[in-house]
Write a protein that holds these residues in place. Sequence first.
Motif, PDB file in Angstrom:
ATOM      1  N   PRO A 174       0.823  -1.211   0.000  1.00  0.00           N
ATOM      2  CA  PRO A 174       0.000   0.000   0.000  1.00  0.00           C
ATOM      3  C   PRO A 174       0.860   1.265   0.000  1.00  0.00           C
ATOM      4  O   PRO A 174       1.733   1.422   0.851  1.00  0.00           O
ATOM      5  CB  PRO A 174      -0.824  -0.132   1.289  1.00  0.00           C
ATOM      6  N   ILE A 175       0.615   2.132  -0.967  1.00  0.00           N
ATOM      7  CA  ILE A 175       1.378   3.372  -1.109  1.00  0.00           C
ATOM      8  C   ILE A 175       0.423   4.559  -1.024  1.00  0.00           C
ATOM      9  O   ILE A 175      -0.584   4.603  -1.738  1.00  0.00           O
ATOM     10  CB  ILE A 175       2.129   3.417  -2.458  1.00  0.00           C
ATOM     11  N   GLN A 176       0.740   5.517  -0.164  1.00  0.00           N
ATOM     12  CA  GLN A 176      -0.060   6.740  -0.084  1.00  0.00           C
ATOM     13  C   GLN A 176       0.256   7.616  -1.297  1.00  0.00           C
ATOM     14  O   GLN A 176       1.415   7.867  -1.606  1.00  0.00           O
ATOM     15  CB  GLN A 176       0.265   7.506   1.202  1.00  0.00           C
ATOM     16  N   VAL A 177      -0.789   8.086  -1.975  1.00  0.00           N
ATOM     17  CA  VAL A 177      -0.600   8.897  -3.179  1.00  0.00           C
ATOM     18  C   VAL A 177      -0.932  10.368  -2.910  1.00  0.00           C
ATOM     19  O   VAL A 177      -0.133  11.255  -3.197  1.00  0.00           O
ATOM     20  CB  VAL A 177      -1.460   8.380  -4.350  1.00  0.00           C
ATOM     21  N   TYR A 178      -2.113  10.607  -2.367  1.00  0.00           N
ATOM     22  CA  TYR A 178      -2.493  11.981  -2.049  1.00  0.00           C
ATOM     23  C   TYR A 178      -3.521  11.999  -0.927  1.00  0.00           C
ATOM     24  O   TYR A 178      -4.243  11.020  -0.698  1.00  0.00           O
ATOM     25  CB  TYR A 178      -3.033  12.727  -3.278  1.00  0.00           C
ATOM     26  N   ALA A 179      -3.542  13.125  -0.228  1.00  0.00           N
ATOM     27  CA  ALA A 179      -4.580  13.360   0.774  1.00  0.00           C
ATOM     28  C   ALA A 179      -5.679  14.172   0.100  1.00  0.00           C
ATOM     29  O   ALA A 179      -5.430  14.875  -0.882  1.00  0.00           O
ATOM     30  CB  ALA A 179      -4.010  14.127   1.968  1.00  0.00           C
TER      31      ALA A 179
END
Length: 267
Positions: free
Chosen positions: A106-111
């Motif tokens: 799992p990779i955070q891309v944007y808030a």
Amino acid sequence: LCGCLLWRDTSPDSCRILLRKRGFQARVDRFSAGVGRFARLQDTMKLSISLLCVLVTAACTGTSALAFDKSGNALEPASSTAYPLVFQGHELAGTAIRVKKIAFVPIQVYAVGLYVDPKSLGELKAWKARSHSDLSKDSALFRALLKDNKLTKTLRLVMVRTVTGEQMGSAISEAVESRLPHNQDGECKQAFAGLKGMFSAPSLKTGTEILFRWSPGGKLGVTMDGKDAGLLSSEALAASLFDVFLGEKAVVERAALIERLPDLLAG
């Protein structure tokens, strides 16, 4: 002996002195260790009860449990991205994080933060005095947020990972296209083509801001990192874009985007 002394409200120090006088040093040591463990247990219980009270109060009153930085900005929990409570005259309803799995990681891309115009919240008056728990399960509320009504709303995306403009444009376009009506009119097709052409930047670096503002009349204003990217006119396109984040198959936790809505409706 210690039990009797404590039962009579005799202090632990008095109990230790009495035990020493009678030659029970080993018992003094055990008693001291027990008092220490009991004190730590009391502190833990007090903290747990305090936390429980906060959670129960928040659940019953709909009070937001967001964390804030020193400047008073709300922090998106997963990425700690700061969101001002008031932005361009609109008030923050909630925040969420877009996570994508790459090779099962799992990779955070944007808030993303949802802002609403407080002057037009009357469109949601039917949901006043409802808790966040209730609202998050109410499909009718989300349908109302996806209608072209008098409520102006803004999605504020903040990149937490650097990606290319092409990658972001493809991701947004594919998500929107799958939600567009099958029988698209010319206005919708033109607006969708315009949306795809807005992601021409070589890269969207960490911290880059993208705004989508849906105004009455199907007007979708887009801003890229503080620069006006254009105005798209299509109710179907605006609804499909916001459905990406607020629909039944949202790419983020849609309930998080309305966490502060009970507070705003009560104001």
